[in-house]
Design a protein around this motif. Sequence first.
Motif, PDB file in Angstrom:
ATOM      1  N   TYR A 158       0.816  -1.215   0.000  1.00  0.00           N
ATOM      2  CA  TYR A 158       0.000   0.000   0.000  1.00  0.00           C
ATOM      3  C   TYR A 158       0.845   1.259   0.000  1.00  0.00           C
ATOM      4  CZ  TYR A 158      -3.367  -3.561   1.090  1.00  0.00           C
ATOM      5  OH  TYR A 158      -4.129  -4.698   1.019  1.00  0.00           O
ATOM      6  N   GLY A 159       0.222   2.354  -0.505  1.00  0.00           N
ATOM      7  CA  GLY A 159       0.886   3.643  -0.565  1.00  0.00           C
ATOM      8  C   GLY A 159       0.210   4.667   0.311  1.00  0.00           C
ATOM      9  N   ASN A 160       0.452   5.943   0.019  1.00  0.00           N
ATOM     10  CA  ASN A 160      -0.088   7.012   0.848  1.00  0.00           C
ATOM     11  C   ASN A 160      -1.475   7.464   0.429  1.00  0.00           C
ATOM     12  OD1 ASN A 160       1.822   7.924  -1.315  1.00  0.00           O
ATOM     13  ND2 ASN A 160       0.857   9.891  -0.911  1.00  0.00           N
ATOM     14  N   HIS A 161      -1.980   6.971  -0.697  1.00  0.00           N
ATOM     15  CA  HIS A 161      -3.314   7.386  -1.146  1.00  0.00           C
ATOM     16  C   HIS A 161      -4.368   6.292  -1.022  1.00  0.00           C
ATOM     17  CE1 HIS A 161      -2.097  11.290  -2.499  1.00  0.00           C
ATOM     18  NE2 HIS A 161      -1.275  10.833  -3.413  1.00  0.00           N
ATOM     19  N   ASP A 162      -3.986   5.043  -0.880  1.00  0.00           N
ATOM     20  CA  ASP A 162      -4.966   3.949  -0.870  1.00  0.00           C
ATOM     21  C   ASP A 162      -6.036   4.155   0.202  1.00  0.00           C
ATOM     22  OD1 ASP A 162      -3.960   1.892  -2.884  1.00  0.00           O
ATOM     23  OD2 ASP A 162      -2.166   2.174  -1.679  1.00  0.00           O
ATOM     24  N   SER A 242       5.236   0.754   3.447  1.00  0.00           N
ATOM     25  CA  SER A 242       6.140   1.863   3.775  1.00  0.00           C
ATOM     26  C   SER A 242       5.428   3.020   4.460  1.00  0.00           C
ATOM     27  CB  SER A 242       6.847   2.360   2.509  1.00  0.00           C
ATOM     28  OG  SER A 242       5.906   2.727   1.517  1.00  0.00           O
ATOM     29  N   GLY A 243       4.182   2.829   4.906  1.00  0.00           N
ATOM     30  CA  GLY A 243       3.468   3.880   5.604  1.00  0.00           C
ATOM     31  C   GLY A 243       2.814   4.859   4.655  1.00  0.00           C
ATOM     32  N   ASP A 244       2.234   5.921   5.210  1.00  0.00           N
ATOM     33  CA  ASP A 244       1.594   6.925   4.349  1.00  0.00           C
ATOM     34  C   ASP A 244       2.105   8.332   4.670  1.00  0.00           C
ATOM     35  OD1 ASP A 244      -0.241   7.503   6.690  1.00  0.00           O
ATOM     36  OD2 ASP A 244      -1.063   5.567   6.103  1.00  0.00           O
ATOM     37  N   TYR A 245       1.703   8.902   5.822  1.00  0.00           N
ATOM     38  CA  TYR A 245       2.163  10.244   6.178  1.00  0.00           C
ATOM     39  C   TYR A 245       2.762  10.243   7.578  1.00  0.00           C
ATOM     40  CZ  TYR A 245      -0.432  11.749   2.105  1.00  0.00           C
ATOM     41  OH  TYR A 245      -0.879  11.891   0.817  1.00  0.00           O
ATOM     42  N   HIS A 309       6.266   1.119  -1.447  1.00  0.00           N
ATOM     43  CA  HIS A 309       5.788   2.299  -2.169  1.00  0.00           C
ATOM     44  C   HIS A 309       6.752   3.479  -2.045  1.00  0.00           C
ATOM     45  CE1 HIS A 309       2.905   4.792  -4.227  1.00  0.00           C
ATOM     46  NE2 HIS A 309       2.989   5.705  -3.269  1.00  0.00           N
ATOM     47  N   ILE A 310       6.939   3.988  -0.837  1.00  0.00           N
ATOM     48  CA  ILE A 310       7.731   5.202  -0.624  1.00  0.00           C
ATOM     49  C   ILE A 310       9.215   4.847  -0.501  1.00  0.00           C
ATOM     50  CG2 ILE A 310       8.129   7.153   0.939  1.00  0.00           C
ATOM     51  CD1 ILE A 310       5.178   6.881   1.772  1.00  0.00           C
TER      52      ILE A 310
END
Length: 500
Positions: A158-162, A242-245, A309-310
């Motif tokens: 997963y990424g920061n927008h999912d 890799s987390g989001d924010y 992702h990040i």
Amino acid sequence: MTLRFRDDGTFRVLQMADIQDGPDVNKDTIRLIEAAVRAADPDLVVFTGDQIRGYDPAYINTFLRRRGEEPGAQVRLITEIEARLYGFKRRNPKVAELADRVADRLEERDRNAPAVLTDDEPPTMDELMNETRNKVRRTFAAFLAPIVDAGVPFAATYGNHDFQCGILIDEQDDMYREFPGCLNPPTVTSKAADETRYAIAAEDGDGRPDDPLACAPGTFALPIESADGSGRIAMAVMMVNSGDYAGKPEENDAEYPAYIANSRGLDLADSDGYGTPSPEAIAWLGGVQHELGARNGDGQPVPAIAFQHIPPQEFYDCLTEVPAWTPNAVEGARTHAGHCYVLNDAVCRPGSRLGEAIGCADENVGQVEAMRQAGGYFALFCGHDHKNAFVGHVHGMDLGYAPTCGFECYGPKSRLRGVRLFEFHESDPAAYETRMLTWGDLIGRYSRNELRVFFEDHCITDAIGLRNELRRPSVFTTLVGLGAAALVGVAAMITRLFKR
């Protein structure tokens, strides 16, 4: 489902990054995925985050800027504008309640006025969330169809927008498992469930969770066995969330007025920057190698590639800092702002491309060092930065990108959007081959909506973006040409005036 090297000793993986779409996935995105699966004949497909365009206007009623917020409570301005353009009506219960209060006040002021009625009863939040769940399933069904039809197993992180659509990733993980071929393992995230899980494991006599290859939704290992059928693990693919924010939602309340004023800019890196893998995930990267070594009976780490992702900060070590006026240089982001970079050809593979700043977290949590200490890891590949497609070798491993394969988000020219192919050899997985399967190679030069792609390729949201555009020789030359033509035109007009 067991993953195994082919009889010829090869194993093929496709990395698909940043589909980033709403319920009606762009037809060109589907076309690219279909063509890539046909051309590659993969043994595994990995999705490295931002499959869901969480800020899509279709999710306006359940949008989450940050975790822990009320769904639909703080919608970014660009989403509001898009919703009006595409005809999505905001139906959040709180919005309806506000309208009712206004109507009540008007009625109190003028008892003779007719009552103000709404078209429909406002939906409940449960109804809106179920609506969003169905839309997410539609998205998954669309981009997974070519892979499921081909009978290829897949895995997703997963990424920061999912999560921004309102459906958090643990629930999205369950949705992926509804599709044939999904290799995402079930994971337990709640404290109560964890206690139950450990209790069951203890009863089994090992005193640990039942699946040590899984850490959390989006963080797990996929062993690939030897072609000889012995069951020996010859290699592993690691998926890492890799987390989001960064930061906490409550710490950003003061930033909300600025967020409303410049929602697109702040959404790309938010006020505290991007997130990082959890401490548990960093520790797991080492622990899982011990587990795989134990399963092989030799205690040795297995060759492994990680996908997330990040990117971590070490990706900047694949670049060389250059003067600000260098053609095609890109300016760094946040902690690297004010510095300009190009690819370091001494460490990067031929064909590498740098199209934008590396959007890493402000904090270095030591992921790359943890992978080096664990042993076995030879590569880490990411998405997130849609225009980047380089592979560099630093810190004893390859660090690389796949660009966006979607056509509903910003990115490079149509012909450069694509999917990254890897071919591993059982005799030496670290000596893998990789290349891009691009729209230009598989389908053609232009997409169905080239005007949109042109805008996405040249979209400017801040001063850094403007400076990066001016460093592109084609853009600079065009602007100089237009400026020269304008000057000639003005000179001609002045000459005619004086002749009168």
